[in-house]
Design a protein around this motif. Sequence first.
Motif, PDB file in Angstrom:
ATOM      1  N   SER A 242       9.726 -10.361   5.961  1.00  0.00           N
ATOM      2  CA  SER A 242       8.958  -9.124   6.103  1.00  0.00           C
ATOM      3  C   SER A 242       9.441  -8.032   5.157  1.00  0.00           C
ATOM      4  N   ASP A 243      10.670  -8.111   4.658  1.00  0.00           N
ATOM      5  CA  ASP A 243      11.129  -7.120   3.687  1.00  0.00           C
ATOM      6  C   ASP A 243      10.603  -7.426   2.282  1.00  0.00           C
ATOM      7  N   VAL A 244      10.080  -8.634   2.081  1.00  0.00           N
ATOM      8  CA  VAL A 244       9.533  -9.047   0.783  1.00  0.00           C
ATOM      9  C   VAL A 244       8.010  -8.919   0.769  1.00  0.00           C
ATOM     10  N   ALA A 245       7.354  -9.289   1.846  1.00  0.00           N
ATOM     11  CA  ALA A 245       5.884  -9.269   1.886  1.00  0.00           C
ATOM     12  C   ALA A 245       5.400  -8.683   3.201  1.00  0.00           C
ATOM     13  N   SER A 246       4.454  -7.775   3.087  1.00  0.00           N
ATOM     14  CA  SER A 246       3.811  -7.235   4.288  1.00  0.00           C
ATOM     15  C   SER A 246       2.303  -7.330   4.105  1.00  0.00           C
ATOM     16  N   ARG A 247       1.627  -7.578   5.206  1.00  0.00           N
ATOM     17  CA  ARG A 247       0.192  -7.857   5.187  1.00  0.00           C
ATOM     18  C   ARG A 247      -0.560  -6.765   5.920  1.00  0.00           C
ATOM     19  N   VAL A 248      -1.699  -6.355   5.320  1.00  0.00           N
ATOM     20  CA  VAL A 248      -2.599  -5.417   5.983  1.00  0.00           C
ATOM     21  C   VAL A 248      -3.999  -6.018   5.965  1.00  0.00           C
ATOM     22  N   ALA A 249      -4.860  -5.478   6.772  1.00  0.00           N
ATOM     23  CA  ALA A 249      -6.230  -5.978   6.887  1.00  0.00           C
ATOM     24  C   ALA A 249      -7.010  -5.725   5.600  1.00  0.00           C
ATOM     25  N   GLY A 250      -7.847  -6.679   5.235  1.00  0.00           N
ATOM     26  CA  GLY A 250      -8.713  -6.539   4.074  1.00  0.00           C
ATOM     27  C   GLY A 250      -9.690  -5.387   4.211  1.00  0.00           C
ATOM     28  N   SER A 251      -9.940  -4.952   5.430  1.00  0.00           N
ATOM     29  CA  SER A 251     -10.849  -3.824   5.647  1.00  0.00           C
ATOM     30  C   SER A 251     -10.307  -2.531   5.032  1.00  0.00           C
ATOM     31  N   LEU A 252      -9.023  -2.512   4.659  1.00  0.00           N
ATOM     32  CA  LEU A 252      -8.433  -1.347   4.000  1.00  0.00           C
ATOM     33  C   LEU A 252      -8.661  -1.367   2.490  1.00  0.00           C
ATOM     34  N   PHE A 253      -9.421  -2.365   2.007  1.00  0.00           N
ATOM     35  CA  PHE A 253      -9.634  -2.523   0.569  1.00  0.00           C
ATOM     36  C   PHE A 253     -10.079  -1.241  -0.111  1.00  0.00           C
ATOM     37  N   GLU A 254     -11.136  -0.612   0.376  1.00  0.00           N
ATOM     38  CA  GLU A 254     -11.697   0.552  -0.311  1.00  0.00           C
ATOM     39  C   GLU A 254     -10.683   1.696  -0.390  1.00  0.00           C
ATOM     40  N   GLU A 255      -9.933   1.917   0.666  1.00  0.00           N
ATOM     41  CA  GLU A 255      -8.901   2.956   0.680  1.00  0.00           C
ATOM     42  C   GLU A 255      -7.801   2.631  -0.333  1.00  0.00           C
ATOM     43  N   ILE A 256      -7.363   1.368  -0.347  1.00  0.00           N
ATOM     44  CA  ILE A 256      -6.303   0.955  -1.262  1.00  0.00           C
ATOM     45  C   ILE A 256      -6.792   1.008  -2.711  1.00  0.00           C
TER      46      ILE A 256
END
Length: 162
Positions: free
Chosen positions: A37-51
């Motif tokens: 978890s210190d190397v990779a963290s995952r968020v929902a694809g629904s945050l695409f536009e914000e990101i």
Amino acid sequence: MGDLIRQDLAEQPDGVLEMIAEKRDVSMQAVLDCLSSDVASRVAGSLFEEIWGDLTSWGQITFVVYTADGFFECEGAISPGEFGHGYFNVHGDSPIGGHLRMDRCRYIYFVDRPYFGTRSCSLRFINEEGGVMFTIYVGYNKDHTLKADQLARFESLRQKAR
């Protein structure tokens, strides 16, 4: 399978993740999920536009599309986009442009790990099948260190998106 992937990661902690996925005949998501978890963290694809909106202010980044037959790298700025006709359409003065099926984006991974001895930070956009749609890398300076301003934005965006 996860134990074998973690063994591969331990043997080559700075190796090519796509090669592990190919070797084990698994999706990139399966490999990314085996990173700590210190190397990779995952968020929902629904945050695409914000990101994506945040990425438009980063300056020159590296945009990569990887297939089994090779990979395509393009350096440029991320242009704003808009949804239309089933795609997220990206147009602008940057060489990075096109039409993306972002409705298929399941997850976005923030990855911070060594790559052949050098720190590498990326955002990997993962589709419904667990494959990488494309990857955006924090840019490098001429001495192959990460651009400090982009690294700070990467870390801030990762914290905000959690």
